[in-house]
Write an enzyme that holds these catalytic residues in place. Structure first.
Site, PDB file in Angstrom:
ATOM      1  CG  ASP A   1      51.041  84.032  39.684  1.00  0.00           C
ATOM      2  OD1 ASP A   1      50.611  83.287  40.578  1.00  0.00           O
ATOM      3  OD2 ASP A   1      50.478  84.170  38.592  1.00  0.00           O
TER       4      ASP A   1
ATOM      5  CG  ASP B   1      49.556  78.400  36.711  1.00  0.00           C
ATOM      6  OD1 ASP B   1      50.176  77.540  36.068  1.00  0.00           O
ATOM      7  OD2 ASP B   1      48.881  78.150  37.724  1.00  0.00           O
TER       8      ASP B   1
END
Length: 259
Positions: A13, A15
């Site tokens: 991922d 963020d």
């Protein structure tokens, strides 16, 4: 249980794992650099459908993270891939930004508000009452309802913002039709990403900062999962879920030596 095979490809991922509020998380540069030098297949994922992969490449580059465009996978790209497989050359009424509209144009979709095959809801900072009303009426007239991701809120410097999941709930309340969510935690997004880089779930790992999306999606896609505590999920949150990641670490810095 037999030992897992060595990790040969990585999904992470963005963020909360690599960056936080526009600033690289310590260790992210070393992790990305080592991935690139290793030659191992990898993808940086985001459920946010606002930006194109080229936009995100430039954004990460400004922060000192050199992630090639082809190594970025968004919910908009996953949605476009899904629609291309399901109904090639179709049409859609879209609520969203350039990340989503560009992905749909690239697969040959026609964007229209006249009898579309799909209503597709993505992320935008300017949800309008008129656009939502049009979406409701098109769905009631038979258009199929697709949403890029189920995230209810998104971050901003001022605080949480309503996101795709919240707006989808509004449309569902008005139409009694639930959308098909393509993004995490749907393992479809992960499997499509793995296919894009020629990787196999048995020898892949997913890194995320959220139990309810990243870890769940990786788990259901059959991957090893690493939860970092540099984002949303905190240590006390982990035991509240009926599933666990393969390993919990403080941050991406703790995973550099595994590449």
């Amino acid at each position: 249980m037999a030992d897992r095979k060595p990790i040969e490809s990585w999904l992470t991922d963005m963020d909360g794992v690599l960056i936080h509020e526009g600033v690289p998380i310590p260790g992210a540069d070393a992790f990305v650099k080592k991935l690139r030098e290793s030659g191992r297949p990898f993808l940086v994922l985001t459920n946010n459908s606002i930006y194109t992969a080229r936009d995100l490449h430039a954004r990460l580059n400004r922060m000192g993270l050199e992630v090639p465009v082809e190594n970025i996978w968004t919910s908009a790209l996953a949605t476009a891939q899904f629609l291309s497989d399901q109904r090639p050359g179709g049409s859609a009424y879209v609520i969203g930004e350039a990340g989503l509209t560009t992905a749909l144009h690239d697969i040959g979709y026609i964007l229209t508000d006249h009898d579309p095959d799909f209503v597709i809801l993505g992320e935008t900072r300017t949800y309008s009452f008129e656009a939502l009303t049009r979406a409701v009426r098109l769905i009631n007239d038979g258009a199929r309802f697709i949403a890029t991701n189920p995230d209810n809120v998104g971050p901003s410097t001022e605080g949480d913002l309503p996101a795709t999941g919240s707006v989808a709930a509004l449309i569902t309340a008005a139409t009694r039709k639930k959308p098909y969510f393509v993004g995490k935690p749907n393992p479809l997004m992960m499997r499509a990403g793995l296919n894009a880089i020629g990787a196999h779930s048995e020898t892949s790992a997913m890194i995320g900062d959220r139990m309810d999306t990243d870890v769940l999606a990786g788990l259901e896609a059959g991957m090893r999962t690493f939860l970092v505590l540099s984002g949303v999920t905190q240590p006390d949150d982990v035991d509240r879920y009926p599933f666990r990641p393969s390993q919990v670490v403080d941050s991406i810095a703790d995973l550099v030596d595994l590449v």
